[in-house]
Enzyme design. Structure first.
Site, mmCIF file in Angstrom:
data_model
loop_
_atom_site.group_PDB
_atom_site.id
_atom_site.type_symbol
_atom_site.label_atom_id
_atom_site.label_comp_id
_atom_site.label_asym_id
_atom_site.label_seq_id
_atom_site.Cartn_x
_atom_site.Cartn_y
_atom_site.Cartn_z
ATOM 1 N N GLU A 198 -5.486 -11.110 -1.686
ATOM 2 C CA GLU A 198 -6.289 -10.817 -0.307
ATOM 3 C C GLU A 198 -7.241 -10.664 -0.944
ATOM 4 O O GLU A 198 -8.956 -10.163 -0.246
ATOM 5 C CB GLU A 198 -5.489 -9.179 -0.220
ATOM 6 C CG GLU A 198 -4.703 -9.475 0.709
ATOM 7 C CD GLU A 198 -4.153 -8.269 1.658
ATOM 8 O OE1 GLU A 198 -4.847 -7.636 2.322
ATOM 9 O OE2 GLU A 198 -3.082 -7.775 1.404
ATOM 10 N N GLU A 201 0.793 -1.020 -0.018
ATOM 11 C CA GLU A 201 -0.158 -0.678 -0.074
ATOM 12 C C GLU A 201 0.992 1.412 0.243
ATOM 13 O O GLU A 201 0.806 2.230 0.626
ATOM 14 C CB GLU A 201 -0.991 -0.313 1.173
ATOM 15 C CG GLU A 201 -1.687 -1.233 0.572
ATOM 16 C CD GLU A 201 -2.855 -1.432 2.213
ATOM 17 O OE1 GLU A 201 -2.527 -0.109 3.408
ATOM 18 O OE2 GLU A 201 -3.508 -2.987 2.571
#
Length: 395
Positions: free
Chosen positions: A304, A188
């Site tokens: 994910e 991220e």
């Protein structure tokens, strides 16, 4: 963000920490990591349930076998202690998965609890369980701005930040050298709201080292284990919105620069936290994004995957249909791209979903985002993933 006096303003608790009771699941969940003493010694669980040879090809009709038949890899995140508490849960992971991701066990606060000490006990338990049952092991994550230990703010400064970071990566990756399928080196890092030309988001590492921290991290990981797959993992790249359009563009431009600079990034991890109520999915745009990433010579991991249903009304059958439909639409596009090599759900059964804490249903009903229900029965999500694997082109 919780600001801690005298500590780095980037110290956060991360999105796995929670304490909630799941109606119908009959399971009290505290930290996603758990606090167990260790998977019946990991190998004891394998002995109890029947180990398969390390590195063996998945067999049976589980999702791992369905994926493997198409040259794909399927797996799930797992929290430490879950297998020792219930051998049936352990068997479900063995039956369904080809790779395991160790939850929070590799996050800095867990594995690097003080400046001069590393603690691999939790991560080793999961690795031993995976390896003892023929499953691959995936590292998550080496650098994430949300996961810095309490000691970081007082101990790390611009003059020592590079050595601290490189020592952490060298030690952690080196501990598992030759044992991992892949590593999320950075997590991220791009922010669609960033005012920087490169799109890098706020981070203590950016403050301390500037934008070179990302190439430094990849090069340190490559030196520590030349044979593991090095991944840049990020979120918010799935839907057709102005913000996520910008995010895809920034990610693609950043990957292009890393590759042109000779940085050893080898794969993009797309988190794919989806929403069953979201209609803004453009097959055309997403397909093109995957092609553009693949054109850089990169592999792609759906890292994910799950689908929230907190905004879906109706009976349970209608909710399940909406969730399964979201999986089907997404995977039908993603798996058409040969560069997509792995699909990882963020949990295997509905008892172990992080979504229950941050996106609970207002009616109090449990979420249904994963392939197995709380009783470990296969759900319509399992069916949707299995059908997507069966329809995927062979790698």
């Amino acid at each position: 963000m919780r600001l801690l006096a005298g500590r780095s303003r980037w110290h956060q608790s991360g999105h796995f920490r929670r304490e909630s009771f799941r109606a119908g699941g009959i399971m009290l969940r505290r930290e996603f990591l758990g606090t167990s003493s260790g998977l019946l010694g990991a190998l004891a669980v394998g002995d109890l349930l029947g180990k398969c040879a390390a590195g063996s090809r998945p067999t049976g009709d589980g999702l791992a076998a369905r994926a493997s038949a198409r040259g794909l890899l399927y797996g799930s995140v797992i929290r430490v202690g879950v297998a020792e508490k219930d051998p049936l849960v352990a068997q479900a992971y063995i039956n369904e998965c080809g790779v395991l991701v160790p939850g929070t066990a590799l996050f800095w606060p867990k594995i690097h609890p003080s400046p001069d000490r590393f603690d691999f006990s939790a991560a080793d338990k999961i690795y031993n369980f995976a390896a003892g049952n023929g499953l691959k092991f995936r590292g998550h994550t080496l650098l994430w701005y949300k996961q810095l230990p309490d000691w970081f703010g007082a101990a790390v400064n611009p003059s020592n930040a590079a050595s601290v970071m490189q020592n952490h990566i060298t030690t952690v990756v080196g501990h598992f050298k030759g044992k991992t399928h892949s590593w999320d080196v950075v997590n991220e890092i791009i922010d669609d709201k960033s005012v920087r030309p490169d799109g890098l988001g706020p981070s203590a590492w950016l403050d301390l080292l500037g934008p070179d921290y990302v190439p430094m991290a990849f090069r340190a990981a490559k030196a520590a284990d030349p044979d593991t797959l090095l991944v840049y993992n990020d979120n918010h790249m799935d839907y057709d919105t102005p913000a996520w359009d910008r995010k895809r563009g920034l990610v693609l431009a950043y990957l292009t620069k890393l590759k042109s600079d000779g940085v050893p990034v080898e794969a993009l991890g797309i988190q794919a936290h989806l929403d069953a109520s979201e209609t803004r999915f453009s097959e055309t745009k997403f397909r093109q994004f995957l092609r553009d990433v693949a054109a850089l010579g990169l592999k792609i991991i759906l890292s994910e995957l799950d689908v929230r249903d907190d905004q879906v009304a109706g009976a349970l059958t209608e909710r399940d249909s909406a969730v399964a439909g979201a999986y089907s639409r997404y995977l039908s596009v993603a798996l058409d791209e040969p560069a997509v090599v792995a699909v990882l759900t963020w949990g295997l059964n509905d008892n172990d979903t992080w979504l229950e804490k941050i996106h609970p249903r207002r009616d109090g009903q449990p979420l249904r985002p994963l392939p197995l229900d709380p009783q470990l029965r296969r759900t319509s999500v399992w069916d949707a993933i299995a059908r997507a694997f069966d329809a995927a082109p062979k790698r």
